[in-house]
Design an enzyme around this catalytic site. Structure first.
Site, short mmCIF file in Angstrom:
data_model
loop_
_atom_site.label_atom_id
_atom_site.label_comp_id
_atom_site.label_asym_id
_atom_site.label_seq_id
_atom_site.Cartn_x
_atom_site.Cartn_y
_atom_site.Cartn_z
N GLU A 1 -0.87 -9.85 2.04
CA GLU A 1 -0.98 -9.35 0.67
C GLU A 1 0.05 -9.95 -0.28
OE1 GLU A 1 -1.08 -7.46 3.37
OE2 GLU A 1 -2.90 -6.25 3.31
N HIS B 1 -3.67 5.93 5.08
CA HIS B 1 -4.93 5.39 4.55
C HIS B 1 -5.65 6.39 3.65
CE1 HIS B 1 -4.21 2.75 8.01
NE2 HIS B 1 -5.05 1.89 7.49
#
Lengths: 343, 341
Positions: free
Chosen positions: B69, B138
């Site tokens: 990322e 998450h």
């Protein structure tokens, strides 16, 4: 994909400058002199009004100041292969790279003085110089300037140009994740990037042998299947020679390379750093790359007294003009403090 | 109003299809737009954010990335600086921790640090929210964290039409825009979904301006300020309370940066009662910002103390009953509304 074993040059090899045109070597010398003259002037202005004692937030140039004296061979040697259409991302010690890449000295200096005519109108400071005209930028976060170079390279390729992006940071950056992510992505997508590591032996006070598991960061290129080379001496001719095929490879669309230069931090990490941790601080000036190069060029008949004086005079004129410009520029109006958050 | 262009008509689409339609239309219109992220190619985005786009635009513009990322968000920033319009997907907002430096120290600050000389026209898309037992790493919303850090616009569509209209605006904006889509409003076939996650969407160009909240249900007794999936829960509660004669006004913020404070104040001035429903953490976040906006303007406009329904300051639990205890679901929203009446 080209994979090449990392290699290194040393002073024992034939001098790489011997095959260069005298004018090219003279240009390298002049660029280094301009960089050094600039840093000496910033040093003078920075310390002019920090007293009594040393107050880092005081004076015409406040804040941290990371000067690049000793690292000029990297900037001159690499940037000689670039044009203003190519991009550079630099780190917290950016002045030599900005100068060698042709960033406007007046606007850069005004930014360092925090004035309205600065590159960032006084919002950035010396670690945050952005010049769209030369695609120059820097980041104060170690290693985090590497990924942006990938994007610039990506855009250059998408537009079917042969422009390249050069990402520069110190050897401390080569231990950070962003460095490795950037190398992997650039290699994976064969992006036109040249990664340059300036190994000045010190991460502030920590010597590289206490921070880095390998003797040469160039070997890390092997992990990503790209060419890597370490220039062992702080020699501008050698840097110039090593960077040449790397820039050419990027321009040809063949992918990235990694260049490490074992350079020299002549002064402290930042101004005000007493460097008590540094055993070589008394004799470090003996390794100053500029007098060494000057002697070599004199011996080769490239330089004489007149050319040396002319280089110094030209540099002083440019630098003092930039300092005067900066000092004459207005300080930003406090009522504009919240401007430029959004376009 | 939200529709600035006369649409040719509407059809019913899921939120994800509406989002993809905006990306598709902008990619067709502007060569500089590309989409990059993990599993956005052949998979079509884990939450269907790019379904079908690879076939249409190819791997040069719909780009699968490694799990890297910092590398690829930074790449997006550099490409944006050079004038491209990248859309970069961070698969889960929870993953911001591995790349936050690129987001808040670079994407969000370059325009400012350059004194306005450099723009970063980039969209960072990311999935948020819980409710399906994906655990503490998450399931977070974290929009308050993005919104707290200056230099990025933050939009949070709750329905298909806004998902399309806000995406169009985000791509065309010259600033970095963080576009947070809640998994529970995307209309995914593999997750419980609200009936409103499929709805009418204008065909053709559809623009929802960034920075405009929307009164999605007018009412006179109490104001519920909310966003994202919680809009739907709040509307469910408003429908139920209407049977008891309670007339609830529901405001969908849609944008957090810039924040449409005027719409909030106008409503609270009218109702005198305020409930803020936010699936992000309670403290130091959106719910506090909304209450502060009222307090700073005229605390006298409140006829009862404001109520905040948010995730109490605890990581999102895994076990279903624990998770549903901390999420701002219909039961908690109803209790809060009744408390201010």
């Amino acid at each position: 994909m080209t994979t090449q074993a990392p290699s290194s040059s040393s002073s024992g090899a034939a001098s790489p400058g011997q095959s260069m045109e005298p004018q090219a070597r003279l240009d390298l010398y002049r660029t280094m002199v301009l960089c050094r003259t600039y840093e000496e002037a910033i040093l003078r202005e920075y310390h002019a009004d920090k007293g009594p004692g040393f107050d880092i937030g005081k004076g015409l140039i406040p804040g941290e100041m990371h000067l690049s004296a000793g690292q000029e061979p990297v900037a001159a040697g690499v940037c000689a292969h670039l044009t203003a259409d190519d991009a550079i991302t630099a780190a917290h010690r950016p002045h030599h790279l900005a100068i060698a890449h042709g960033v406007d000295l007046r606007a850069m200096t005004a930014e360092i003085f925090g004035r309205v005519d600065g590159l960032g109108k006084g919002r950035g400071g010396h670690m945050h110089l952005f010049d769209p005209a030369t695609h120059f930028s820097c980041s104060g976060i170690v290693a985090e300037g590497f990924p942006a170079a990938l994007g610039q390279a990506f855009a250059f390729r998408r537009r079917k140009t042969d422009r390249v992006a050069v990402a520069v940071a110190g050897e401390g950056a080569a231990n950070a994740g962003a460095f490795h992510e950037a190398l992997n992505l650039a290699a994976l997508w064969a992006l036109p990037v040249v990664f340059v590591v300036e190994d000045n032996d010190w991460g502030i006070s920590v010597p590289r042998d206490l921070s880095t598991a390998v003797d040469s960061n160039a070997v890390r290129a092997t992990a990503y299947g790209i060419p890597g080379e370490r220039v062992e001496d702080n020699d501008v001719d050698a840097v110039h020679e090593a960077a040449r095929p790397m820039v050419a490879r990027a321009r040809a669309g063949e992918g990235p390379s990694l260049l490490e230069v074992h350079t020299l931090r002549l002064w402290g990490h930042f101004e005000g750093d007493a460097q008590g941790y540094r055993p070589d601080r008394e004799k470090v000036h003996e390794d100053d790359p500029i007098p060494i190069y000057e002697k070599r060029l004199r011996d080769a008949g490239v330089l004489d007294d007149e050319l040396v004086q002319q280089a110094a005079a030209d540099a002083t004129t440019k630098v003092e003009d930039a300092i005067e410009f900066a000092k004459a520029s207005a300080v930003p109006d406090p009522s504009t403090a919240t401007d430029y958050v959004f376009a | 109003m939200t529709i600035t262009e006369t649409p040719q008509g509407t059809r019913r689409l899921t939120t994800s299809k509406a989002m993809v339609e905006a990306i598709d239309q902008e990619m067709a219109r502007d060569e500089s737009v590309f989409y990059m992220g993990e599993d956005v190619g052949a998979y079509g985005g884990i939450f269907s954010s790019t379904t079908g786009l690879l076939d249409k635009y190819g791997p040069g513009r719909i780009i699968d990335t490694p799990i890297s990322e910092t590398g690829f968000i930074g790449l997006g920033i550099g490409a944006a600086v050079e004038g491209m319009r990248p859309i970069v997907e961070l698969m889960f907002a929870d993953f911001m921790g591995v790349c936050l430096d690129q987001i808040y120290n670079h994407m969000a600050k370059i325009h400012f640090e350059s004194g306005g000389n450099v723009t970063v026209p980039m969209v960072l898309t990311t999935a948020v929210g819980g409710g399906y037992s994906d655990g503490a790493q998450h399931s977070q919303c974290l929009w308050g964290t993005f919104a707290h850090l200056p230099g990025m616009k933050v939009v949070v569509p709750s329905n298909p039409a806004d998902a399309k209209g806000l995406m169009t605006s985000a791509i065309r904006d010259d600033n970095p825009v963080v576009y947070l889509f809640h998994k529970g409003v995307m209309g995914l076939p593999w997750m419980a979904k609200n009936r409103r996650s499929t709805d009418e969407v204008p065909e053709g160009e559809h623009v929802v301006p960034i920075g405009e909240a929307k009164v999605v249900r007018p009412g006179s007794d109490v104001t519920v300020v909310t966003l994202s999936l919680s809009v739907h829960h709040s509307l469910d509660v408003a429908d139920k309370l209407a049977e008891d004669g309670v007339d609830t006004e529901v405001i969908d913020l849609r944008s957090l940066v810039p924040l449409d404070r005027d719409t909030v104040l106008e409503s609270v001035r009218k109702t005198g009662r305020l409930v803020v429903v936010d699936e992000d953490y309670l403290s130091y976040g959106v719910s506090g910002e909304i209450v502060a906006t009222v307090a700073e303007t005229d605390p006298g406009m409140l006829r009862a103390p404001a109520q905040r329904v948010a995730v109490p300051d605890v990581p999102i639990p895994y076990a279903h009953d624990l998770e549903y205890t901390v999420l701002p679901r219909q039961d908690r929203i109803e209790r809060a509304i009744r408390a201010v009446l």
